[in-house]
Design a protein around this motif. Structure first.
Motif, PDB file in Angstrom:
ATOM      1  N   ILE A   1     -69.844 -13.265  -4.733  1.00  0.00           N
ATOM      2  CA  ILE A   1     -68.807 -14.258  -4.435  1.00  0.00           C
ATOM      3  C   ILE A   1     -68.871 -14.684  -2.969  1.00  0.00           C
ATOM      4  O   ILE A   1     -68.809 -15.869  -2.646  1.00  0.00           O
TER       5      ILE A   1
ATOM      6  N   CYS B   1     -55.252  -3.140  -8.900  1.00  0.00           N
ATOM      7  CA  CYS B   1     -56.571  -3.539  -9.407  1.00  0.00           C
ATOM      8  C   CYS B   1     -57.623  -2.891  -8.501  1.00  0.00           C
ATOM      9  O   CYS B   1     -57.457  -2.863  -7.286  1.00  0.00           O
TER      10      CYS B   1
ATOM     11  N   GLN C   1     -58.935  -4.560 -18.607  1.00  0.00           N
ATOM     12  CA  GLN C   1     -60.260  -4.798 -18.008  1.00  0.00           C
ATOM     13  C   GLN C   1     -60.330  -5.688 -16.763  1.00  0.00           C
ATOM     14  O   GLN C   1     -60.878  -5.292 -15.755  1.00  0.00           O
TER      15      GLN C   1
ATOM     16  N   ASN D   1     -63.653  -7.778  -0.176  1.00  0.00           N
ATOM     17  CA  ASN D   1     -63.184  -9.053  -0.731  1.00  0.00           C
ATOM     18  C   ASN D   1     -61.731  -8.936  -1.163  1.00  0.00           C
ATOM     19  O   ASN D   1     -60.938  -9.860  -0.974  1.00  0.00           O
TER      20      ASN D   1
ATOM     21  N   GLU E   1     -58.692 -11.201   0.213  1.00  0.00           N
ATOM     22  CA  GLU E   1     -57.856 -11.967  -0.725  1.00  0.00           C
ATOM     23  C   GLU E   1     -56.377 -11.627  -0.519  1.00  0.00           C
ATOM     24  O   GLU E   1     -55.516 -12.507  -0.581  1.00  0.00           O
TER      25      GLU E   1
HETATM   26  N1  UDP Z   1     -62.092  -9.011  -9.294  1.00  0.00           N
HETATM   27  C1  UDP Z   1     -61.388  -9.825 -10.160  1.00  0.00           C
HETATM   28  N2  UDP Z   1     -60.738  -9.239 -11.205  1.00  0.00           N
HETATM   29  C2  UDP Z   1     -60.749  -7.903 -11.450  1.00  0.00           C
HETATM   30  C3  UDP Z   1     -61.482  -7.077 -10.543  1.00  0.00           C
HETATM   31  C4  UDP Z   1     -62.128  -7.658  -9.466  1.00  0.00           C
HETATM   32  O1  UDP Z   1     -61.345 -11.056  -9.994  1.00  0.00           O
HETATM   33  O2  UDP Z   1     -60.120  -7.453 -12.400  1.00  0.00           O
HETATM   34  C5  UDP Z   1     -62.790  -9.666  -8.146  1.00  0.00           C
HETATM   35  C6  UDP Z   1     -61.927  -9.585  -6.882  1.00  0.00           C
HETATM   36  O3  UDP Z   1     -61.057 -10.701  -6.806  1.00  0.00           O
HETATM   37  C7  UDP Z   1     -62.962  -9.567  -5.775  1.00  0.00           C
HETATM   38  C8  UDP Z   1     -64.175  -8.908  -6.423  1.00  0.00           C
HETATM   39  O4  UDP Z   1     -63.970  -8.959  -7.836  1.00  0.00           O
HETATM   40  O5  UDP Z   1     -63.294 -10.888  -5.376  1.00  0.00           O
HETATM   41  C9  UDP Z   1     -64.296  -7.453  -6.007  1.00  0.00           C
HETATM   42  O6  UDP Z   1     -64.845  -7.403  -4.728  1.00  0.00           O
HETATM   43  P1  UDP Z   1     -64.521  -6.235  -3.712  1.00  0.00           P
HETATM   44  O7  UDP Z   1     -65.360  -6.450  -2.507  1.00  0.00           O
HETATM   45  O8  UDP Z   1     -63.075  -6.133  -3.471  1.00  0.00           O
HETATM   46  O9  UDP Z   1     -64.902  -4.918  -4.467  1.00  0.00           O
HETATM   47  P2  UDP Z   1     -66.206  -4.418  -5.267  1.00  0.00           P
HETATM   48  O10 UDP Z   1     -65.948  -4.735  -6.681  1.00  0.00           O
HETATM   49  O11 UDP Z   1     -67.398  -5.142  -4.695  1.00  0.00           O
HETATM   50  O12 UDP Z   1     -66.182  -2.945  -4.991  1.00  0.00           O
END
Ligand code: UDP
Length: 474
Positions: free
Chosen positions: A17, A281, A347, A370, A374
């Protein structure tokens, strides 16, 4: 000849992303450029099917909305041991892809002007490929400036310490620009000096220091001290630090799945009072999924807190690919008793949209960068519950330095009790300590908006880089 910039993210939704957002930003400054994004095949056993298909949907939506962005899928590699320690796998797969990367870069250079190659640190093996082809190479560090400071300082720590972090327990580690970090909170991937992945981290830190520049997804007011330490060269004491460009926050604020259908949790949020809901989350990777016991503790903690909540529940590790059976996983009667103030999503939730919704008043996060950005952009204060990678270090930084989060405390075996979660949720939503964090995050939200506006620190930093790419000839 067409001018192209190639981006090479590593596996992982957060990494992808951030790169896509970088691509969009480049096109804003240089609409005539084209962006090619190399995509690695998933080899990780821990990537759940629903995450993989949501990511495919996301890429299709990006290509449809922005035709100047093209995804180039690198061929699958056979025989990759998918159960390797995840960060080792994340370094290994790009390494095995080097011949494919070499060929793809060569093909692009024959037909276009390749202005820059921007890589994730996990794709570090490609640094040498690009150097051999004389292509200017930049790293996009998709985590914090604090994380980058620790990363670049790693070779110095390696020289100054004679033991692994794992054998130093709670000894405090001093890194320029950061609060002291207990050795036990350093990333697990760097905890053992004799491991292969430790070697990969050292190599990539060394290469990064020799690159044409480092892009970081952060902004000056958020991480003032770490950014100053980086810019002053304190993190690479033995040589020059390449130019640092803090260009964030780059987040995807729109529906990432390109699906017009509004998720039902957003409808539910519409009916909740302003800033009242705690959102839980824990990232996209599925590397450290909760045990059934931990899920029950969360449920009890939320119920006892009396607060409104929106909770994304995933199955325990053994059943990562199956939809969770909520009646079986959660305490008996939990859903019925909390139905007036709680909403459980199975999920995956549209997190970026949730965090920008005015009803959300707190975020229990695994501290992925991320997710942090956010939350900051939504003005949502956090409860830091780190799970993997550099997230324990992020917790220290978020709580002690940035003051945008409260810490959750886990027991020796890693379990967070119902009582602990209940306490932190109440503290965040109703206490004075929570109010301070809320005020601080809301100030940071305004600062984030200012940073990317014309004349703001991130806007200026990116404009410099964009100008450099315009004039580069290679
Ligand atoms: N994300 C999402 N929905 C979920 C879980 C994660 O949209 O149920 C997205 C979240 O918005 C973020 C990304 O997945 O943009 C996760 O990135 P992050 O760097 O926080 O964590 P990672 O998954 O890389 O450990």
């Amino acid at each position: 000849m067409e001018k192209v910039i190639v981006l090479y993210p590593s596996e992982g939704r957060g990494h992808l992303i951030a790169m896509v957002e970088l691509g969009k930003l480049i096109l804003k400054h240089h609409p005539s450029f084209s962006i090619t994004i190399f995509v690695l095949n998933t080899h990780s056993a821990s990537t759940a099917q629903h995450v993989a298909s949501s990511t495919a949907q996301y890429m299709a939506a990006v290509e449809a909305a922005t035709p100047s962005i093209t995804f180039l899928h690198l061929p699958p590699i056979s025989g990759v041991p998918s159960t390797l320690f995840p960060p080792e796998l994340m370094y290994l797969v790009p390494r095995l892809n080097n011949p494919n990367v070499h060929q793809a870069l060569q093909t692009i250079s024959h037909t276009s002007k390749l202005k820059a190659f921007v890589i994730d640190f996990f794709c570090d093996a490609a640094f040498e490929v690009a150097a051999n082809l004389s292509i200017p190479t930049y790293y996009f560090f998709t985590s914090s400036a604090s994380g980058l400071a620790a990363f670049l300082y790693h070779p110095t720590l390696h020289k100054n310490l004679d033991k692994s972090f794992k054998d130093l327990n709670h000894m405090l580690i001093d890194i320029p620009g950061l609060p002291s970090i207990p050795a036990s909170d350093m990333s697990k991937a760097t905890s053992d000096r004799s491991s292969k992945v430790y070697e990969y981290f050292l190599d990539s830190a060394t290469h990064m220091a020799k690159s044409n520049g480092l892009l970081v997804n952060t902004f000056e007011l958020l991480e003032t001290k770490a950014i100053k330490a980086l810019s002053d060269g304190l993190c690479v004491p033995d040589g020059p630090t390449p130019p640092i460009f803090c260009i964030g926050p780059l987040i995807s604020s729109s529906n990432q799945d390109g699906d017009d259908h509004q998720h039902e949790c957003l409808n539910w949020l519409n009916s909740q009072p302003s800033r009242s809901v705690v959102f839980l989350c824990f990232g996209s990777m599925g590397l450290e999924l909760f045990s059934a016991k931990q899920l029950r503790e969360i449920a009890v903690g939320l119920e006892n807190s009396g607060q409104r909540f929106l909770w994304v529940v995933r199955n325990p590790a053994t059943d990562n690919n199956k939809e969770p059976d909520l009646d079986e996983l959660l305490p008996q009667g939990f859903l019925e008793r909390t139905k007036d103030r709680g909403f459980v999503v199975k999920q995956w939730a549209p997190q970026a949209e949730v965090l920008s919704h005015g009803s959300v008043g707190g975020f229990v996060t695994h501290c992925g960068w991320n997710s942090v950005l956010e939350a900051v952009c939504g003005g949502v204060p956090m409860i830091a519950w780190p799970l993997y990678a550099e997230q324990k270090m992020n917790r220290v930084v978020l709580v002690k330095e940035l003051k945008v989060a409260l810490a959750v405390n886990e027991s020796e075996d890693g379990l967070v009790s119902a009582a602990e979660l209940e306490k932190r949720v109440r503290e965040l939503i109703v206490s004075e300590a929570g109010r301070e964090v809320r005020d601080r995050v809301s100030g940071m939200r305004d600062a984030a908006v200012a940073a990317v506006k014309e004349g703001g620190s991130s806007h200026v930093a990116f404009a410099e880089l964009a100008e450099l790419w315009l004039t580069t000839t290679c």
